[in-house]
Design a protein around this motif. Structure first.
Motif, mmCIF file in Angstrom:
data_model
loop_
_atom_site.group_PDB
_atom_site.id
_atom_site.type_symbol
_atom_site.label_atom_id
_atom_site.label_comp_id
_atom_site.label_asym_id
_atom_site.label_seq_id
_atom_site.Cartn_x
_atom_site.Cartn_y
_atom_site.Cartn_z
ATOM 1 N N SER A 68 0.825 -1.227 0.000
ATOM 2 C CA SER A 68 0.000 0.000 0.000
ATOM 3 C C SER A 68 0.849 1.262 0.000
ATOM 4 O O SER A 68 0.350 2.336 -0.319
ATOM 5 C CB SER A 68 -0.980 0.105 1.182
ATOM 6 O OG SER A 68 -1.814 -0.994 1.252
ATOM 7 N N PRO A 76 5.431 2.540 0.052
ATOM 8 C CA PRO A 76 6.796 1.994 -0.013
ATOM 9 C C PRO A 76 7.312 1.561 1.354
ATOM 10 O O PRO A 76 7.159 2.296 2.337
ATOM 11 C CB PRO A 76 7.630 3.160 -0.544
ATOM 12 C CG PRO A 76 6.714 4.298 -0.799
ATOM 13 C CD PRO A 76 5.348 3.951 -0.334
ATOM 14 N N GLU A 86 7.435 -7.774 -0.008
ATOM 15 C CA GLU A 86 6.713 -6.576 -0.452
ATOM 16 C C GLU A 86 6.022 -6.829 -1.779
ATOM 17 O O GLU A 86 6.572 -7.456 -2.678
ATOM 18 C CB GLU A 86 7.663 -5.380 -0.586
ATOM 19 C CG GLU A 86 6.895 -4.094 -0.877
ATOM 20 C CD GLU A 86 7.737 -2.838 -0.821
ATOM 21 O OE1 GLU A 86 8.971 -2.935 -0.695
ATOM 22 O OE2 GLU A 86 7.152 -1.737 -0.922
ATOM 23 N N ARG A 87 4.809 -6.317 -1.868
ATOM 24 C CA ARG A 87 4.038 -6.433 -3.117
ATOM 25 C C ARG A 87 3.458 -5.071 -3.462
ATOM 26 O O ARG A 87 3.490 -4.139 -2.646
ATOM 27 C CB ARG A 87 2.997 -7.534 -3.006
ATOM 28 C CG ARG A 87 1.761 -7.386 -2.096
ATOM 29 C CD ARG A 87 1.512 -6.101 -1.541
ATOM 30 N NE ARG A 87 0.291 -5.845 -0.855
ATOM 31 C CZ ARG A 87 -0.413 -4.714 -1.039
ATOM 32 N NH1 ARG A 87 -0.050 -3.805 -1.904
ATOM 33 N NH2 ARG A 87 -1.477 -4.482 -0.325
ATOM 34 N N GLY A 127 0.186 -2.887 -5.434
ATOM 35 C CA GLY A 127 -1.165 -2.970 -5.990
ATOM 36 C C GLY A 127 -1.839 -1.624 -6.024
ATOM 37 O O GLY A 127 -1.253 -0.612 -5.650
ATOM 38 N N MET A 128 -3.062 -1.641 -6.496
ATOM 39 C CA MET A 128 -3.891 -0.436 -6.549
ATOM 40 C C MET A 128 -5.341 -0.855 -6.384
ATOM 41 O O MET A 128 -5.694 -2.001 -6.697
ATOM 42 C CB MET A 128 -3.790 0.234 -7.930
ATOM 43 C CG MET A 128 -2.494 0.914 -8.211
ATOM 44 S SD MET A 128 -2.583 1.736 -9.814
ATOM 45 C CE MET A 128 -3.653 3.128 -9.464
ATOM 46 N N THR A 129 -6.172 0.069 -5.990
ATOM 47 C CA THR A 129 -7.598 -0.232 -5.871
ATOM 48 C C THR A 129 -8.148 -0.706 -7.226
ATOM 49 O O THR A 129 -8.939 -1.648 -7.279
ATOM 50 C CB THR A 129 -8.348 1.028 -5.392
ATOM 51 O OG1 THR A 129 -7.779 1.416 -4.142
ATOM 52 C CG2 THR A 129 -9.824 0.776 -5.235
ATOM 53 N N ASP A 182 2.114 5.488 -11.458
ATOM 54 C CA ASP A 182 3.372 5.264 -10.742
ATOM 55 C C ASP A 182 4.490 5.201 -11.768
ATOM 56 O O ASP A 182 4.269 4.821 -12.920
ATOM 57 C CB ASP A 182 3.325 3.933 -9.964
ATOM 58 C CG ASP A 182 2.298 3.984 -8.844
ATOM 59 O OD1 ASP A 182 2.358 4.911 -8.033
ATOM 60 O OD2 ASP A 182 1.425 3.086 -8.801
ATOM 61 N N LYS A 215 1.450 10.798 -10.529
ATOM 62 C CA LYS A 215 0.209 11.415 -10.020
ATOM 63 C C LYS A 215 0.539 12.152 -8.721
ATOM 64 O O LYS A 215 1.469 11.777 -8.000
ATOM 65 C CB LYS A 215 -0.839 10.333 -9.769
ATOM 66 C CG LYS A 215 -0.386 9.209 -8.843
ATOM 67 C CD LYS A 215 -1.317 8.006 -8.888
ATOM 68 C CE LYS A 215 -0.708 6.812 -8.160
ATOM 69 N NZ LYS A 215 -1.386 5.562 -8.426
ATOM 70 N N ILE A 224 0.722 9.325 0.404
ATOM 71 C CA ILE A 224 0.252 8.115 1.090
ATOM 72 C C ILE A 224 0.690 8.212 2.551
ATOM 73 O O ILE A 224 1.875 8.169 2.854
ATOM 74 C CB ILE A 224 0.769 6.826 0.441
ATOM 75 C CG1 ILE A 224 0.432 6.800 -1.060
ATOM 76 C CG2 ILE A 224 0.136 5.610 1.122
ATOM 77 C CD1 ILE A 224 0.846 5.522 -1.782
ATOM 78 N N ASN A 247 -4.575 6.992 1.156
ATOM 79 C CA ASN A 247 -4.251 7.947 0.102
ATOM 80 C C ASN A 247 -4.892 9.293 0.378
ATOM 81 O O ASN A 247 -6.064 9.364 0.733
ATOM 82 C CB ASN A 247 -4.758 7.432 -1.248
ATOM 83 C CG ASN A 247 -3.932 6.276 -1.733
ATOM 84 O OD1 ASN A 247 -3.043 5.817 -1.017
ATOM 85 N ND2 ASN A 247 -4.209 5.812 -2.927
#
Ligand code: MCA
Ligand code: AMP
Length: 501
Positions: free
Chosen positions: A275, A277, A296-297, A299-301, A380, A397, A401, A406
């Motif tokens: 969600s 860094p 670590e992964r 993603g986005m909504t 990103d 953008k 965060i 956000n």
């Protein structure tokens, strides 16, 4: 069996009926065999309140087992689940209700919502302790165990995210999006029904709902849930769990506790972060303290999860978000959208079965981010190495965060500009030891009308606390470029030490 994700969950849970499905604050709430009964009662209650296939149901409440039952009941009804942050003000809720046009708004008794009766939306209450008119109705009814057949491209949920204009956009997620993503995560992170997930993320965001909760339901792994993140409570329950996931703030807060030791984490097979860094320094401190390398992964909504570090410990590299999940493609492109060679930083685009169907009733915003060739602009920036491993470099953008939430500067700038006497406004993020980034504002004023008290009052009334600027600096003038544009990077630099430890 249809593509309704509830059907998928139930089918996969069938062989594990005796296993606890949800443990809440340490006590078993129900087994997998009992889960459909709970969901069915809420489904019957929703039907009485007018919820039918395709209708939106908005929810503004804290985590609870009843939240989970309501969520599954909405999907089982073929309706569309629209959660929102429980901390929103009435003004923020009103905007979303107007946009989503729901048939029902479920909210806590003591929470800010617009007055009833101004729209077609029925109301029901649901509190963080599970009480409320919805639960009263559900417990008085016989369960409706039917699951509405849905196709993969039918909508399951709309989650609002904001944009550069500051107006929230609802990402339309289908049953197919959610099903494909949880299957990819199940495989990548080697889940099984032997897992126990310690879950303390808010259920109103994609991370808590589609990653943590879905993995439990899909794997028939027990969900040990807490109302919210609390370092001491997490440490006390780690011994009962096998997987923990959270935003970077969870990890920095755990490391602040002397009770967070190698022993306390010995039973956990996987710590996952996302969600926002994860600082390499936090990764290193975590490994030194516990022996675990955080996975670590990214993603986005709009996409749920896009990339992940590999499962093997050695493959989990700090600062990198790993490889695209199975079925997902990631491209790094230049300004003309041509793909860049390894090592070069460009905009990150993705494509895959997890990409949402666009923004709810926002054709223009959809056209701006969803290309006809199937790729999506993430906003990103980053690069790939020779092996295809992705590293995020920054954001094109304008987004802050904070603690995994956000905050869109444009939304706050528009509000602050309404205060009498304000001439210009800039909202930006600065490093913060707990939240990663903190929201800051700077203004210039004109005439004599400006009063800080008026600004404070407007902020308190209109903005959820996590969006509120920690400080509003009143400047004589803004740093600007030759075109007159405010230089936010200069402001970020000027105030970067504000929260230094
Ligand atoms: C609370 N406050 C915050 C935040 N949270 N301020 C800035 N940023 C925040 N995130 C405010 C509180 O209102 C309070 O204000 C003060 O900060 C201190 O509160 P505290 O008790 O420390 O906060 P908390 O209640 O412990 O909450 C912190 C938290 C929470 C546990 C880190 O923010 C959290 O659960 N974050 C997770 C967010 C998340 O799940 N994001 C996923 C988005 P005052 O003292 O003035 O009253 S989904 C996503 O991004 C994609 C899909 C992805 O990749 O996952
Ligand atoms: P949201 O709109 O809440 O879904 O936030 C998605 C944004 O969070 C992404 O576009 C990234 O900017 C950011 N994000 C998510 N995961 C990571 C990560 N592991 N590292 C850096 N940024 C991340």
């Amino acid at each position: 069996m249809s593509d309704n994700i509830v059907d998928t969950f139930y089918a996969r849970q069938q062989a594990h009926g005796a296993k606890p499905a949800i443990v809440w604050n340490g006590a078993v709430v129900c087994t997998f065999a009992e889960l459909p009964d709970h969901v069915g009662r809420y489904r019957a209650a929703l039907a009485q309140l007018g919820v039918t296939r395709g209708e939106r149901v908005m929810v503004k409440t804290e985590n609870s087992p009843a939240f989970v039952f309501t969520y599954l009941a909405v999907l089982a009804s073929g309706a569309i689940f629209v959660p929102m942050n429980a901390a929103y003000t009435a003004a923020e809720v009103e905007l979303l209700v107007e946009d989503a046009d729901p048939v029902l708004l479920i909210h806590a008794d003591k929470t800010a919502v617009p007055p009833a009766g101004t729209d077609r939306t029925a109301r029901a209450t649901l509190n963080g302790d599970g009480s409320g008119s919805l639960t009263d109705l559900a417990t008085s009814l016989s369960p409706d165990l039917a699951v509405e057949p849905m196709a993969a491209n039918d909508l399951a949920a709309i989650l609002f995210t904001s944009g550069t204009t500051g107006r929230p956009k609802g990402a339309m997620l289908t049953h197919g999006n959610l099903g494909s993503n949880v299957a990819a995560l199940f495989e990548t992170w080697q889940f099984s029904s032997d897992d126990v997930i310690l879950h303390c993320l808010p259920l109103f965001h994609a991370h808590g709902l589609f990653v943590a909760l879905h993995l439990g339901l899909f794997s028939a792994a027990t969900l040990r849930m807490l109302p919210k993140f609390d370092a001491a409570k997490v440490i006390a329950q780690l011994g009962e769990a096998s997987v923990f996931m959270g935003v970077p703030t969870f990890y920095t807060r755990l490391l602040e506790s002397a009770d967070f030791t190698r022993d306390a984490t010995a039973g956990i097979r996987l710590f996952i972060s996302g969600s926002a860094p994860l600082l390499p320094s936090v990764f290193a401190a975590f490994e030194a303290r516990t022996g675990h390398r955080i996975l670590e992964r990214y993603g986005m909504t709009e996409t749920v999860m896009i990339t992940s570090n590999p499962y093997a410990q050695a493959g989990r590299i700090p600062g990198s978000v790993g490889y695209p999940l199975p079925g997902v493609s990631v491209r790094i492109v230049g300004a003309d959208r041509s793909e860049l060679p390894a090592g070069e930083v460009g905009e990150i685009e993705m494509q895959g079965p997890n990409l949402c169907a666009g923004y709810w009733r926002r054709a223009e915003a959809t056209a701006e981010s969803f290309y006809p060739d199937g790729f999506f602009r993430t906003g990103d920036t980053g690069f790939k190495d020779e092996t295809g491993r992705v590293t995020i470099a920054g954001r094109s953008k304008d987004l802050i965060i904070s603690g995994g939430y956000n905050v869109y500067p444009a939304e706050i700038e528009m509000l602050l500009a309404e205060v009498p006497g304000v001439q210009d406004v800039a909202v930006f993020g600065v490093p913060h030891p707990d939240f990663g980034e903190a929201v800051m504002a700077a203004i210039t004023t004109e005439g004599t009308a400006f009063e800080m008290a008026a600004m404070d009052a407007l902020i308190a009334e209109k903005l959820a606390r996590f969006k509120q600027p920690k400080t509003v600096h009143v400047l004589d003038e803004f740093p600007r470029n030759a075109m007159g544009k405010i230089l936010k990077n200069v402001l970020r630099d000027t105030y970067k030490g504000s929260f230094a430890k």
